[in-house]
Write a protein that holds these residues in place. Structure first.
Motif, short mmCIF file in Angstrom:
data_model
loop_
_atom_site.label_atom_id
_atom_site.label_comp_id
_atom_site.label_asym_id
_atom_site.label_seq_id
_atom_site.Cartn_x
_atom_site.Cartn_y
_atom_site.Cartn_z
N ASN A 62 0.82 -1.21 0.00
CA ASN A 62 0.00 0.00 0.00
C ASN A 62 0.86 1.26 0.00
OD1 ASN A 62 -2.58 -1.19 -0.10
ND2 ASN A 62 -2.51 -1.64 2.09
N THR A 64 3.74 1.44 -1.50
CA THR A 64 4.21 1.56 -2.87
C THR A 64 3.15 2.22 -3.75
OG1 THR A 64 5.54 -0.46 -2.54
CG2 THR A 64 5.18 0.26 -4.82
N LYS A 65 1.89 1.88 -3.52
CA LYS A 65 0.80 2.55 -4.24
C LYS A 65 0.79 4.05 -3.93
CE LYS A 65 -3.22 0.54 -4.80
NZ LYS A 65 -4.49 -0.18 -4.55
N LYS A 66 1.09 4.40 -2.69
CA LYS A 66 1.08 5.81 -2.27
C LYS A 66 2.21 6.60 -2.91
CE LYS A 66 1.69 8.71 1.86
NZ LYS A 66 1.87 8.69 3.35
N LEU A 103 -1.03 -4.60 -6.21
CA LEU A 103 -0.68 -3.62 -7.25
C LEU A 103 -1.30 -3.98 -8.60
CD1 LEU A 103 3.09 -2.91 -6.47
CD2 LEU A 103 1.08 -1.71 -5.65
N SER A 295 2.18 -1.46 -12.67
CA SER A 295 0.73 -1.55 -12.53
C SER A 295 0.07 -0.68 -13.60
CB SER A 295 0.29 -1.08 -11.14
OG SER A 295 0.34 0.33 -11.05
N ASP A 297 -1.91 1.72 -13.34
CA ASP A 297 -1.96 3.15 -12.99
C ASP A 297 -0.59 3.75 -12.72
OD1 ASP A 297 -1.81 1.50 -10.82
OD2 ASP A 297 -3.23 2.59 -9.58
N ILE A 299 2.35 2.44 -11.19
CA ILE A 299 3.13 2.15 -9.98
C ILE A 299 4.24 1.18 -10.37
CG2 ILE A 299 3.04 1.31 -7.60
CD1 ILE A 299 1.27 3.77 -8.19
#
Length: 402
Positions: A62, A64-66, A103, A295, A297, A299
């Motif tokens: 999470n 890493t998504k941020k 991800l 990913s 989006d 990432i």
């Protein structure tokens, strides 16, 4: 020289065994003297994963998504022997599988080519990029032991409450059963990631499954790839002068062995796991492979594609000298630093990472290498060095470049 400043932190995921030792040495010798490193640190070592009931892996994904960019050390996926060795509460799932599921991206792996390391397949002249779907299949499976006399069925409860059932097997004796799944959304993201990456790298795409046997599951992959290619990418590929084709995976294996390389081979999750190891080994070494999860989006998670080098770690614990190849781990860090520099518009950070990659390759081509490469290098003048001295040799060349 002043240290290179960073704006946004990387997500740093530490790991296990010998690669954990290398992780710290690499930072101390090759990064911290030159970069004012900003990271959000997560300890994904098996001990800490066990202490947190594996919540740390979810937190790292999470994060890493941020932040958009992560770098991960190799980690242990426990088996029965590890349960006893580490006194684990549970046989925790693969951290890579957990991160990839969160991800929902595609893993791209390519060999790192250097002079003196000749591929075992004589026809291979160019890198072969493995594109590995990073969601579902065996990594998110459900398994059971089955007692003889049991009947196993696949049951789907539909939105209206009705059920659809299909007999899997009528067990006359004890056995095992496994259930896997995937979703159209993730398969579509996989296809688009492959086509976009191929356009960026200007390479053909080969995609392979076993739809003649798996007439619903694998055939769904084939259909989604074909539909997206025809509707969204066919004209772009023709304009770029590259091609896409589908074939059975056994045919793909035969074609790959006879090819000269220079294309992307897209595979389902487990197929990609196995074939990327085969490609890496045939090009020279598992430790000479880049790996990045991308990913839909945007990432990015960079990692070393190999394991934790358990045998060397036990030697290290005894105080014995090791000669462990750190190249894949170095390139995980350089990939993350380059992407961080690109996203934050810090050209000096990206340039540093580029020079570190060049210094690493130059060290090997100068004949200074770890034991795995020493055994297969065709260079006349070569020297085998230990784990830390290899990093120091790279640093000498890096310093000269800077």
């Amino acid at each position: 020289m002043d240290k290179i400043k960073m704006i946004t932190p990387l997500v740093e995921m530490d790991g296990d065994e010998m690669t954990r030792i290398i992780w710290q040495q690499l930072k101390d010798i090759l990064i911290l003297p030159y970069v004012d490193l900003k990271t959000e640190y997560y300890d994904l070592g098996l001990v800490h994963r066990n202490e947190t009931d594996d919540q740390v892996t979810v937190d790292a994904a999470n994060a890493t998504k941020k932040y958009g960019v992560g770098v991960k050390c190799a980690t242990i996926t426990p088996n029965a022997a590890r349960m006893d060795e580490y006194n684990l509460k549970s046989m925790w799932k693969s951290p890579n599988g957990t991160i990839r599921a969160i991800l929902d991206g595609t893993v791209f792996r390519s060999p790192i080519l250097v002079k003196g390391i000749v591929p075992y397949i004589p026809t291979w002249k160019k890198p072969i990029c493995i594109a590995r779907h990073a969601y579902g299949d065996v990594y998110k499976n459900t398994e059971m032991r089955v007692e003889g006399g049991s009947k196993a069925e696949l049951c789907v409860t539909k939105p209206d409450g009705t059920e659809e059932r299909s007999l899997i097997f009528d067990f006359k004796s004890d056995g095992v059963i496994q259930g896997m799944h995937n979703i159209d959304k993730s398969i579509s993201s996989f296809a688009r990631s492959c086509f976009n990456y191929a356009l960026d790298q200007h390479i053909d795409v080969w995609f392979a499954t076993k739809d003649t046997i798996s007439k619903t599951y694998d055939h769904r992959f084939k259909d989604i790839f074909a539909e997206i290619f025809e509707n969204e990418y066919k004209d772009k590929f023709e304009e770029a002068g590259i091609t896409y084709f589908y074939t059975l995976i056994d045919d793909a294996v035969a074609r790959v062995i006879r090819s000269e390389g220079g294309y992307m081979w897209a595979c389902k999750n487990y197929d990609g796991d196995v074939m990327s190891d085969m490609i890496a080994t045939a090009f020279g070494s598992l430790a000479m492979m880049t790996s990045v999860l991308v990913s839909p989006d945007g990432i990015y998670e960079f990692e070393a594609a190999h394991g934790t080098v358990q045998r060397h770690y036990y030697k290290h614990l005894k105080g014995e000298e090791t000669s462990t190849n750190s190249v894949a781990t170095i390139f995980a860090w350089t990939g993350a630093l380059k992407k961080r520099g690109e996203l934050d518009k810090l050209p000096e950070l990206a340039e540093f990472a580029e020079k570190l990659e060049k210094a690493t390759i130059k060290t090997i081509e100068d004949g200074i290498m770890t034991g795995d490469l020493y055994l297969i290098s065709t260079l006349q003048n070569k020297t085998k060095v230990n784990t830390e001295d290899f990093l120091k040799a790279i640093n000498e060349r890096l310093t000269a470049m800077l």
